[in-house]
Every structure is written in C-alpha cells, then in structure tokens.
Design a protein around this motif. Structure first.
Motif, PDB file in Angstrom:
ATOM      1  N   GLY A 147       0.772  -1.231   0.000  1.00  0.00           N
ATOM      2  CA  GLY A 147       0.000   0.000   0.000  1.00  0.00           C
ATOM      3  C   GLY A 147       0.799   1.274   0.000  1.00  0.00           C
ATOM      4  N   GLU A 148       0.177   2.270  -0.578  1.00  0.00           N
ATOM      5  CA  GLU A 148       0.668   3.636  -0.560  1.00  0.00           C
ATOM      6  C   GLU A 148      -0.408   4.490   0.080  1.00  0.00           C
ATOM      7  N   THR A 149       0.014   5.569   0.708  1.00  0.00           N
ATOM      8  CA  THR A 149      -0.922   6.470   1.372  1.00  0.00           C
ATOM      9  C   THR A 149      -0.796   7.845   0.732  1.00  0.00           C
ATOM     10  N   PRO A 150      -1.916   8.521   0.508  1.00  0.00           N
ATOM     11  CA  PRO A 150      -1.821   9.883  -0.020  1.00  0.00           C
ATOM     12  C   PRO A 150      -1.010  10.769   0.925  1.00  0.00           C
ATOM     13  N   SER A 151      -0.228  11.685   0.330  1.00  0.00           N
ATOM     14  CA  SER A 151       0.619  12.582   1.114  1.00  0.00           C
ATOM     15  C   SER A 151       0.003  13.973   1.176  1.00  0.00           C
ATOM     16  N   ILE A 152       0.193  14.645   2.315  1.00  0.00           N
ATOM     17  CA  ILE A 152      -0.222  16.045   2.426  1.00  0.00           C
ATOM     18  C   ILE A 152       1.001  16.967   2.346  1.00  0.00           C
ATOM     19  N   ILE A 153       2.181  16.394   2.096  1.00  0.00           N
ATOM     20  CA  ILE A 153       3.403  17.185   1.937  1.00  0.00           C
ATOM     21  C   ILE A 153       3.424  17.736   0.513  1.00  0.00           C
ATOM     22  N   PRO A 154       3.549  19.056   0.350  1.00  0.00           N
ATOM     23  CA  PRO A 154       3.566  19.624  -1.001  1.00  0.00           C
ATOM     24  C   PRO A 154       4.661  18.992  -1.872  1.00  0.00           C
ATOM     25  N   GLY A 155       4.312  18.662  -3.100  1.00  0.00           N
ATOM     26  CA  GLY A 155       5.269  18.088  -4.037  1.00  0.00           C
ATOM     27  C   GLY A 155       5.290  16.568  -4.049  1.00  0.00           C
ATOM     28  N   PHE A 156       4.581  15.930  -3.118  1.00  0.00           N
ATOM     29  CA  PHE A 156       4.563  14.465  -3.058  1.00  0.00           C
ATOM     30  C   PHE A 156       3.119  13.973  -3.044  1.00  0.00           C
ATOM     31  N   LYS A 157       2.809  13.056  -3.973  1.00  0.00           N
ATOM     32  CA  LYS A 157       1.442  12.547  -4.072  1.00  0.00           C
ATOM     33  C   LYS A 157       1.164  11.426  -3.073  1.00  0.00           C
ATOM     34  N   THR A 158       2.156  10.526  -2.912  1.00  0.00           N
ATOM     35  CA  THR A 158       1.945   9.369  -2.032  1.00  0.00           C
ATOM     36  C   THR A 158       3.203   9.072  -1.227  1.00  0.00           C
ATOM     37  N   VAL A 159       3.033   8.285  -0.146  1.00  0.00           N
ATOM     38  CA  VAL A 159       4.144   7.765   0.650  1.00  0.00           C
ATOM     39  C   VAL A 159       3.973   6.265   0.798  1.00  0.00           C
ATOM     40  N   SER A 160       5.093   5.557   0.930  1.00  0.00           N
ATOM     41  CA  SER A 160       5.058   4.124   1.202  1.00  0.00           C
ATOM     42  C   SER A 160       6.246   3.796   2.099  1.00  0.00           C
ATOM     43  N   MET A 161       6.293   2.559   2.578  1.00  0.00           N
ATOM     44  CA  MET A 161       7.326   2.186   3.544  1.00  0.00           C
ATOM     45  C   MET A 161       7.938   0.851   3.173  1.00  0.00           C
ATOM     46  N   ARG A 162       9.239   0.730   3.442  1.00  0.00           N
ATOM     47  CA  ARG A 162       9.957  -0.533   3.249  1.00  0.00           C
ATOM     48  C   ARG A 162      11.115  -0.594   4.230  1.00  0.00           C
ATOM     49  N   ASP A 163      11.601  -1.792   4.468  1.00  0.00           N
ATOM     50  CA  ASP A 163      12.757  -2.009   5.337  1.00  0.00           C
ATOM     51  C   ASP A 163      13.877  -2.630   4.515  1.00  0.00           C
ATOM     52  N   LEU A 164      15.096  -2.200   4.767  1.00  0.00           N
ATOM     53  CA  LEU A 164      16.284  -2.809   4.204  1.00  0.00           C
ATOM     54  C   LEU A 164      16.925  -3.573   5.349  1.00  0.00           C
ATOM     55  N   ILE A 165      16.907  -4.889   5.289  1.00  0.00           N
ATOM     56  CA  ILE A 165      17.429  -5.743   6.363  1.00  0.00           C
ATOM     57  C   ILE A 165      18.788  -6.264   5.905  1.00  0.00           C
ATOM     58  N   MET A 166      19.854  -5.821   6.589  1.00  0.00           N
ATOM     59  CA  MET A 166      21.216  -6.096   6.148  1.00  0.00           C
ATOM     60  C   MET A 166      21.967  -6.984   7.136  1.00  0.00           C
ATOM     61  N   GLN A 167      22.434  -8.114   6.647  1.00  0.00           N
ATOM     62  CA  GLN A 167      23.230  -9.036   7.447  1.00  0.00           C
ATOM     63  C   GLN A 167      24.639  -8.461   7.626  1.00  0.00           C
ATOM     64  N   PRO A 168      25.349  -8.862   8.681  1.00  0.00           N
ATOM     65  CA  PRO A 168      26.730  -8.408   8.866  1.00  0.00           C
ATOM     66  C   PRO A 168      27.573  -8.711   7.614  1.00  0.00           C
ATOM     67  N   GLY A 169      28.384  -7.736   7.196  1.00  0.00           N
ATOM     68  CA  GLY A 169      29.259  -7.904   6.042  1.00  0.00           C
ATOM     69  C   GLY A 169      28.613  -7.577   4.701  1.00  0.00           C
ATOM     70  N   SER A 170      27.324  -7.266   4.678  1.00  0.00           N
ATOM     71  CA  SER A 170      26.651  -6.986   3.405  1.00  0.00           C
ATOM     72  C   SER A 170      26.750  -5.506   3.050  1.00  0.00           C
ATOM     73  N   LYS A 171      26.547  -5.206   1.757  1.00  0.00           N
ATOM     74  CA  LYS A 171      26.534  -3.815   1.325  1.00  0.00           C
ATOM     75  C   LYS A 171      25.695  -3.671   0.062  1.00  0.00           C
ATOM     76  N   THR A 172      25.161  -2.469  -0.119  1.00  0.00           N
ATOM     77  CA  THR A 172      24.382  -2.173  -1.316  1.00  0.00           C
ATOM     78  C   THR A 172      25.353  -1.734  -2.417  1.00  0.00           C
ATOM     79  N   MET A 173      24.850  -1.652  -3.634  1.00  0.00           N
ATOM     80  CA  MET A 173      25.686  -1.263  -4.766  1.00  0.00           C
ATOM     81  C   MET A 173      25.666   0.238  -5.021  1.00  0.00           C
ATOM     82  N   GLY A 174      24.903   1.007  -4.272  1.00  0.00           N
ATOM     83  CA  GLY A 174      24.897   2.461  -4.390  1.00  0.00           C
ATOM     84  C   GLY A 174      24.153   3.021  -5.590  1.00  0.00           C
ATOM     85  N   PRO A 175      22.983   2.469  -5.910  1.00  0.00           N
ATOM     86  CA  PRO A 175      22.248   3.008  -7.063  1.00  0.00           C
ATOM     87  C   PRO A 175      21.673   4.392  -6.748  1.00  0.00           C
ATOM     88  N   PRO A 176      21.421   5.217  -7.787  1.00  0.00           N
ATOM     89  CA  PRO A 176      20.776   6.513  -7.520  1.00  0.00           C
ATOM     90  C   PRO A 176      19.342   6.294  -7.030  1.00  0.00           C
TER      91      PRO A 176
END
Length: 135
Positions: free
Chosen positions: A48-77
């Motif tokens: 789900g996404e929720t409508p936003s009342i912050i100017p410039g943003f239509k919706t908000v959503s949520m996610r978690d990044l769960i990182m094990q010891p020694g892991s890393k992301t690749m740094g995408p934009p």
C-alpha cells in the motif's frame, strides 16, 4: 449439590464473562513482499501507498532494508526522495561521496538521484526503515 452464595455467584459470573471476552489471537496476513537485490540484503516492501499532504509528493510508502553483517548495497541513484531511519544495528553510509555512520535511531534524508551506498560492518543485523516520498 452445594449452595452458592451471592459472592460465589458473582465470582463465577465474572470468570465466565472474562472467558467469553477472550479470543484467540488471529493470524495476521503478511502485508509485505521480500526481495533480495544483493547478497545478505532483504528488502521488505510493505503493501500500500498512502496519499501525502506534503507539497510536491502525491503518495508515501514504507519498506525495510534488512542487512546481514558484512553486506553492502551497490549504491544506485535514488528513484525518489525518502526519509531513512536505522531501527536496529548500525550502518556505514556514503552519500554522494560524504561518509557517515548511522547508529540506531539515526534519521536522514535522500533526494531523487542521490547516490548512497550502505555497508553493515558490524556483527549484528541492521535494519533501515525507508519512507518513500513519491511525486
């Protein structure tokens, strides 16, 4: 059969009422989808996404990044602006060439097209909660 006085009847009545009010815990539906974009990292995207009342943003959503010891992301934009929060553990981050450490309860922001690499150099699982702000 034994006689029941008012006090006993009241106690039995209260016990019966309490038992009637108790329900077994209902199982919750998952409400999220897990993906593994990099080794040792799970992205848990909540439904789900929720409508936003912050100017410039239509919706908000949520996610978690769960990182094990020694892991890393690749740094995408970043695809959109977001607010990030470390709920567990600690991460080393490099945001557009500026390194910093994010310990538990640290909060920061990213804008669209920000490049950020996260590394878990500790010996415990780290969780980054991300609130996506979608235009």
């Amino acid at each position: 059969m034994n006689k029941i006085d008012r006090r006993s009847a009241l106690g039995i009545g209260l016990a019966a009422a309490s038992a009637a009010m108790m329900k077994p815990a209902a199982a919750q539906t998952t409400g999220y989808k897990d993906t593994t974009p990099w080794p040792g990292i799970v992205v848990r995207a909540y439904d789900g996404e929720t409508p936003s009342i912050i100017p410039g943003f239509k919706t908000v959503s949520m996610r978690d990044l769960i990182m094990q010891p020694g892991s890393k992301t690749m740094g995408p934009p970043m695809e959109n602006a977001m607010v990030c929060h470390i709920t567990e553990g600690e991460l080393q981050l490099d945001q557009d060439g500026k390194p910093f450490t994010a310990k538990k309860n640290f909060v920061w922001t990213c804008n669209k097209n920000t490049k950020e690499q996260a590394s878990n150099v500790s010996n415990v699982v780290a969780v980054m909660r991300i609130t996506d702000l979608m235009a």
